[in-house]
Enzyme design. Sequence first.
Site, PDB file in Angstrom:
ATOM      1  N   ASP A  24     -41.383  26.536  67.893  1.00 27.59           N
ATOM      2  CA  ASP A  24     -39.973  26.815  68.209  1.00 27.59           C
ATOM      3  C   ASP A  24     -38.999  25.741  67.717  1.00 27.59           C
ATOM      4  O   ASP A  24     -39.234  24.546  67.920  1.00 27.59           O
ATOM      5  CB  ASP A  24     -39.771  26.909  69.727  1.00 27.59           C
ATOM      6  CG  ASP A  24     -40.690  27.892  70.403  1.00 27.59           C
ATOM      7  OD1 ASP A  24     -41.394  28.636  69.700  1.00 27.59           O
ATOM      8  OD2 ASP A  24     -40.720  27.894  71.642  1.00 27.59           O
ATOM      9  N   GLN A  40     -40.767  22.116  68.222  1.00 27.84           N
ATOM     10  CA  GLN A  40     -42.060  21.934  68.862  1.00 27.84           C
ATOM     11  C   GLN A  40     -43.058  21.442  67.817  1.00 27.84           C
ATOM     12  O   GLN A  40     -43.197  22.043  66.747  1.00 27.84           O
ATOM     13  CB  GLN A  40     -42.529  23.251  69.470  1.00 27.84           C
ATOM     14  CG  GLN A  40     -41.719  23.695  70.676  1.00 27.84           C
ATOM     15  CD  GLN A  40     -42.050  22.868  71.903  1.00 27.84           C
ATOM     16  OE1 GLN A  40     -42.984  23.174  72.637  1.00 27.84           O
ATOM     17  NE2 GLN A  40     -41.285  21.813  72.152  1.00 27.84           N
ATOM     18  N   PHE A  80     -41.989  20.603  76.106  1.00 28.11           N
ATOM     19  CA  PHE A  80     -41.794  21.982  75.666  1.00 28.11           C
ATOM     20  C   PHE A  80     -40.351  22.176  75.165  1.00 28.11           C
ATOM     21  O   PHE A  80     -39.574  21.240  75.070  1.00 28.11           O
ATOM     22  CB  PHE A  80     -42.124  22.949  76.799  1.00 28.11           C
ATOM     23  CG  PHE A  80     -43.578  23.355  76.864  1.00 28.11           C
ATOM     24  CD1 PHE A  80     -44.575  22.554  76.339  1.00 28.11           C
ATOM     25  CD2 PHE A  80     -43.945  24.553  77.460  1.00 28.11           C
ATOM     26  CE1 PHE A  80     -45.919  22.924  76.391  1.00 28.11           C
ATOM     27  CE2 PHE A  80     -45.278  24.947  77.519  1.00 28.11           C
ATOM     28  CZ  PHE A  80     -46.263  24.138  76.984  1.00 28.11           C
ATOM     29  N   ASP A 152     -37.657  26.388  78.701  1.00 32.95           N
ATOM     30  CA  ASP A 152     -36.828  26.615  77.511  1.00 32.95           C
ATOM     31  C   ASP A 152     -35.330  26.615  77.842  1.00 32.95           C
ATOM     32  O   ASP A 152     -34.615  27.572  77.535  1.00 32.95           O
ATOM     33  CB  ASP A 152     -37.191  27.928  76.815  1.00 32.95           C
ATOM     34  CG  ASP A 152     -38.678  28.069  76.557  1.00 32.95           C
ATOM     35  OD1 ASP A 152     -39.366  27.037  76.551  1.00 32.95           O
ATOM     36  OD2 ASP A 152     -39.146  29.212  76.356  1.00 32.95           O
ATOM     37  N   GLU A 203     -38.978  34.208  76.707  1.00 38.50           N
ATOM     38  CA  GLU A 203     -38.925  32.814  76.283  1.00 38.50           C
ATOM     39  C   GLU A 203     -37.639  32.542  75.507  1.00 38.50           C
ATOM     40  O   GLU A 203     -36.957  33.452  75.046  1.00 38.50           O
ATOM     41  CB  GLU A 203     -40.124  32.480  75.379  1.00 38.50           C
ATOM     42  CG  GLU A 203     -41.466  32.562  76.070  1.00 38.50           C
ATOM     43  CD  GLU A 203     -42.609  32.098  75.171  1.00 38.50           C
ATOM     44  OE1 GLU A 203     -43.471  31.353  75.681  1.00 38.50           O
ATOM     45  OE2 GLU A 203     -42.634  32.475  73.983  1.00 38.50           O
TER      46      GLU A 203
END
Length: 488
Positions: A24, A40, A80, A152, A203
């Site tokens: 991501d 990421q 994350f 997120d 997400e």
Amino acid sequence: MITQSQEKYRPLYHFTPQQGWINDPNGLVYFNDEYHLFFQYHPDGTVWGPMHWGHAISSDLVNWQEQPIALAPDEHGTIFSGSAVVDWHDTTGFFNGQSGLVAIFTHHDHNYELDHIQQRQSLAYSHDAGRTWIKYEGNPVLEHDELIDFRDPKVFWHQETARWIMILACGQTVHLYGSPNLKEWTFLSEFGDGIGSHAGVWECPDLFPLMVDGDAATTKWVMLVSIGSSDDFIEGSRTQYFMGEFDGVTFTPDDSSQEIRWLDYGRDHYAGVCWSDIPVEDGRRICIGWMSNWKYANLTPTEQWRGAMSIPREITLEQRAQGITLIQRPVQEINTMRSPIVALENTTLAEVQAKLASLQMDSYEIQITADITSTFALQLRASSQDQVTVVGYEGDASEVYIDRSHSGDHTFHQDFAGKHTAKVDHDLSTIELRIYVDRSSIEVFANDGQVAMTDLIFPDHDAQGLGIQSPDQHLPLSSFHIYQFMSS
């Protein structure tokens, strides 16, 4: 030493890391004339692993300089996805009354005392325009006692209520929170029950206003929500969007959002989010996505590195015949990396075929315009070994498609090979395709940005042929252009 065979799929004009795994895009922010792309990152392997935030900087969205790792795992867990903002008025108190960058991200770890995964939101800040980062000593700043999928965060300043707003993925819905200082957060509302696709976990959300046709008097709010891969759905991970109104507390979808709509109709554009703090005088909303799919992301046949970012796209809302429509176009800066090879106006199929017969290329852009009733198919990255990717338009069905059934290596996953289609609305008299071909990807923009499609491909190095076919051997074409991309 990295060999040519290990690098054969590395894109020429899409961002990839020098080594390791990426997924991501994170922390997209513009500050001091620089675009920051965090992502990421697993630096020690080419499959998903302990997540860090990698970092790259660009002055033009196309030439990226990879930086040292920005955020690494710590006592609160791995790092994350999340976002970054410019704290212009030092609401956090991190900058002694000045401005600076703040990252808002998810800490992910395993709570062994309770024996479950926990995801909590944390902060980091930078005093040197994003080069180095200090994690907030009060982390985490937001957690949930029950939700495991709680991640997120995308954060923005909401001028009308004079506070920060966070949109957060929470399993099968999103939550909205408000804060005066990015440290203390209050729950505002929830969105997602009974609407949209729930084929996988929700997400990487985003929420932002867009003017319709550039008119400030008509503004809609757009929400992006990605959905993870599920064994029950062959499509794998994708990104959907909703339009509606946001009053500072609640997002209210409009009637058109009852229909599931995809940001991209290919299989390899995921977790797309937008840059924050692009100057008002620029006025653009710019998005980028991860070019892969959780169905096979860990299996794609690259070495040393795995994962790439899409072309950055400008997102707009325009009034079309079918109503207010989300439009995507490649950012104009991409044009600086290309040079013209073929330029034909008011041409014919035969003339284009003759031009293509002698060309061999692996990284280029094609622009083709024809009557909306036309049918044609472009053979791209073709070889004598029956490797070919086909991009075409079928006028009778009003469909644009990418067929990667024979595009090269697809043995790594049973669902990779196939044909992906998207409907095109008949709101224009012509069909225009802008096709971006790179060494391991195809991105198609149809009908002046009404449809976007992204697919990975893995052809042999010598699969560089081009061609075009049509049932109508006398097919007229309004225009046909090819641009070759040059390395930066």
